[in-house]
Design a protein around this motif. Sequence first.
Motif, PDB file in Angstrom:
ATOM      1  N   ARG A  42      -2.748  25.779  18.406  1.00 20.85           N
ATOM      2  CA  ARG A  42      -2.939  24.857  17.793  1.00 20.85           C
ATOM      3  C   ARG A  42      -2.454  23.873  17.061  1.00 20.85           C
ATOM      4  NH1 ARG A  42      -5.790  30.064  15.929  1.00 20.85           N
ATOM      5  NH2 ARG A  42      -4.103  30.732  14.570  1.00 20.85           N
ATOM      6  N   ILE A  45      -2.950  21.480  19.860  1.00 23.55           N
ATOM      7  CA  ILE A  45      -3.771  20.810  20.082  1.00 23.55           C
ATOM      8  C   ILE A  45      -3.637  19.314  18.792  1.00 23.55           C
ATOM      9  CG2 ILE A  45      -6.648  21.509  19.278  1.00 23.55           C
ATOM     10  CD1 ILE A  45      -6.204  23.688  20.730  1.00 23.55           C
ATOM     11  N   MET A  63     -10.052  27.041  25.153  1.00 24.76           N
ATOM     12  CA  MET A  63     -10.103  26.318  23.765  1.00 24.76           C
ATOM     13  C   MET A  63      -8.775  25.130  24.129  1.00 24.76           C
ATOM     14  SD  MET A  63      -8.305  27.758  19.882  1.00 24.76           S
ATOM     15  CE  MET A  63     -10.256  29.103  20.530  1.00 24.76           C
ATOM     16  N   ALA A  67      -9.813  20.800  24.292  1.00 26.28           N
ATOM     17  CA  ALA A  67      -9.333  20.192  23.362  1.00 26.28           C
ATOM     18  C   ALA A  67      -8.571  18.716  24.220  1.00 26.28           C
ATOM     19  CB  ALA A  67      -8.401  20.139  22.223  1.00 26.28           C
ATOM     20  N   TYR A 250     -16.596  30.536  18.151  1.00 26.74           N
ATOM     21  CA  TYR A 250     -16.031  29.448  19.263  1.00 26.74           C
ATOM     22  C   TYR A 250     -16.596  29.781  20.018  1.00 26.74           C
ATOM     23  CZ  TYR A 250     -13.608  27.268  22.579  1.00 26.74           C
ATOM     24  OH  TYR A 250     -13.331  27.226  23.763  1.00 26.74           O
ATOM     25  N   TYR A 269     -15.456  22.818  15.575  1.00 28.74           N
ATOM     26  CA  TYR A 269     -14.604  23.651  15.445  1.00 28.74           C
ATOM     27  C   TYR A 269     -12.536  23.140  15.483  1.00 28.74           C
ATOM     28  CZ  TYR A 269     -11.888  28.034  17.070  1.00 28.74           C
ATOM     29  OH  TYR A 269     -11.361  28.958  16.612  1.00 28.74           O
ATOM     30  N   LEU A 270     -12.476  22.653  16.633  1.00 29.53           N
ATOM     31  CA  LEU A 270     -11.341  21.835  16.802  1.00 29.53           C
ATOM     32  C   LEU A 270     -10.961  21.411  15.965  1.00 29.53           C
ATOM     33  CD1 LEU A 270     -11.919  20.929  20.529  1.00 29.53           C
ATOM     34  CD2 LEU A 270     -10.503  22.475  19.759  1.00 29.53           C
ATOM     35  N   CYS A 274      -7.660  23.045  14.061  1.00 30.86           N
ATOM     36  CA  CYS A 274      -6.969  23.249  15.580  1.00 30.86           C
ATOM     37  C   CYS A 274      -6.259  21.652  14.990  1.00 30.86           C
ATOM     38  CB  CYS A 274      -7.636  23.070  16.757  1.00 30.86           C
ATOM     39  SG  CYS A 274      -7.415  24.620  16.712  1.00 30.86           S
ATOM     40  N   ARG A 275      -7.305  20.757  14.449  1.00 33.08           N
ATOM     41  CA  ARG A 275      -6.995  19.484  14.184  1.00 33.08           C
ATOM     42  C   ARG A 275      -6.058  19.038  12.555  1.00 33.08           C
ATOM     43  NH1 ARG A 275     -10.972  17.464  18.316  1.00 33.08           N
ATOM     44  NH2 ARG A 275      -9.232  18.049  20.041  1.00 33.08           N
TER      45      ARG A 275
END
Lengths: 298, 262
Positions: A42, A45, A63, A67, A250, A269-270, A274-275
Amino acid sequence: MRPIVAEKERRQRIIDEVAAASWVTDGMTIAVGAPAPMALLRQLIRRGVKQLTVIDSGLSLDMLIAAGCVRKVISYYAGGGFGVPVVPSFRRAAERGEIEVWECEEGILTAGLQAAAQSLPFLPWRGGVGTSLPEVNPDLKLFSDPIQGETLIAVPPIKPDLALLHAATADAYGNVQHYGGPGWIDLFLHRAADRTIVQVERVVANEDIRRDPWATTIAGADAIVRAPYGAHPFSSRGFYVQDNVHVREYLDAATAAAQHDQPQRLAYYLNYYCREPVTHGDYLERIGVKRLLALYEY
Amino acid sequence: MADTYSSQELLAIVLARDLADGEVLRVGVAMPVVEAAVRLAHLLHGPNMELIFFGARMNVAHLHTVPLPAFAWDRRVVRWAESYSDTGHRFDRLKDWHNHVFFIGGIQVDPYGNTNLIGTGPDYHRLRFRGPGSVGTATLSTHVGRYYIVLNSHSRRTFVERCDYISAYGWGTGGADARRRLGLPGGGPRYCLTPLCVLDFTPESKRMRLHSLHPGVSAAEVQAHTGFPLIIPDHLPVTAPPTAEELETLRTRVDPQGLLRR
């Protein structure tokens, strides 16, 4: 980097996930263990690392592709379980030629990793003789063995710059122990890689490691990252089971993006998972204590 | 004889009958029929079988129920493991795998039992359908004593004259010595099981041949859904339907959730 002044104490190898992710730079070859070290991935990403060559399989691979981190994939399997024969972002990117696939197979992959670990120009492998693998991957060379004249495949070294792994425990000096054995091909990845970062559920004392040195699976990882629940949404032996609801979330988002040109949910989602979370702790807050605790039950 | 059963239940039962006690059964990912079949065989006639699910090796003949997992690495499965093969020594002792049995799926299958998990389309760099990849099938199909091709559908899209790509070598372009010529030690594919029939390979040419028709299916129907001419013998038996014991064991001890009936 050898310090100019001699050190007085044994160097500790614990760093945080943000610092660990900065070891990965654009264009590197990284190897991802099983369960996937998601706290580290993560962060990759989040940092927007690009052009990676990735040795991985399944959903964590998907994933990273979703990304935009991946240029080339070294994978023997890109299925997703849950009745998902091929993970969606991988499939779309491969079909459009947006990623390069170094076609291989489990046995061939392990032979290549072993060749890298032993500094050999290749190791022979029989599985794959007669198949299309040497045709679609010209790096795999059919050859006649000099002892008995049999046709075998010469598998070149597969050498990751970095192996990123998840395990149960480690001490501050990089001695890693798994609960219930190391994951899938993690030890092959570690042996082949220039450097290895292991994220662990718990950091333990050196005494705890020395209590059972036979249980040490990786001796001297280059860095240890403390990451409780760090494999979430996947499972971590001895700690928690897979979060199927989250994985479904996801997969649905990635499928909508890849197959129906509806990228909004995947982008959400990302960003959300993650970001935006700066640290692994920020991510876990977004998942929530109740959900995490529920993963002990099945 | 039970009167109703699903096509996947029949496949699991037919496959289970062909597995012998003492064999090592290696089950790959995402094959519910196979997961059910090995458990069923184990309970019905195979107390000395070794079941290996993704590296987790177990013998669960003493259990009353051995239900199907919701997920491959589910701890409901792996808690029964006696050992794992992923401790850094995958593919060890390949020399002894003649006693091992493996099961394989495919996007495409050709008349000689070659299978394709790579993808379809003439240009490898722009596949029309990108498959999941070879998993461990190239290595396992090379070394195991025999393997089964198990398919959830029977169509001209799957049964093709030539695979676009081959990820597991069956009988190549045919001939009883096809594998020996390449130095492949394993025994090759034995049966191909589909919702319509069981197929085998002739001893000489190793070309695909109808072995038995599932109840209610005709040879013409199978041929119509197959993209190449099948060898159809004069005497063509009907696949023996499930016995009451087989079906009851399957439903009460292997698949109480009815996953194979969905």
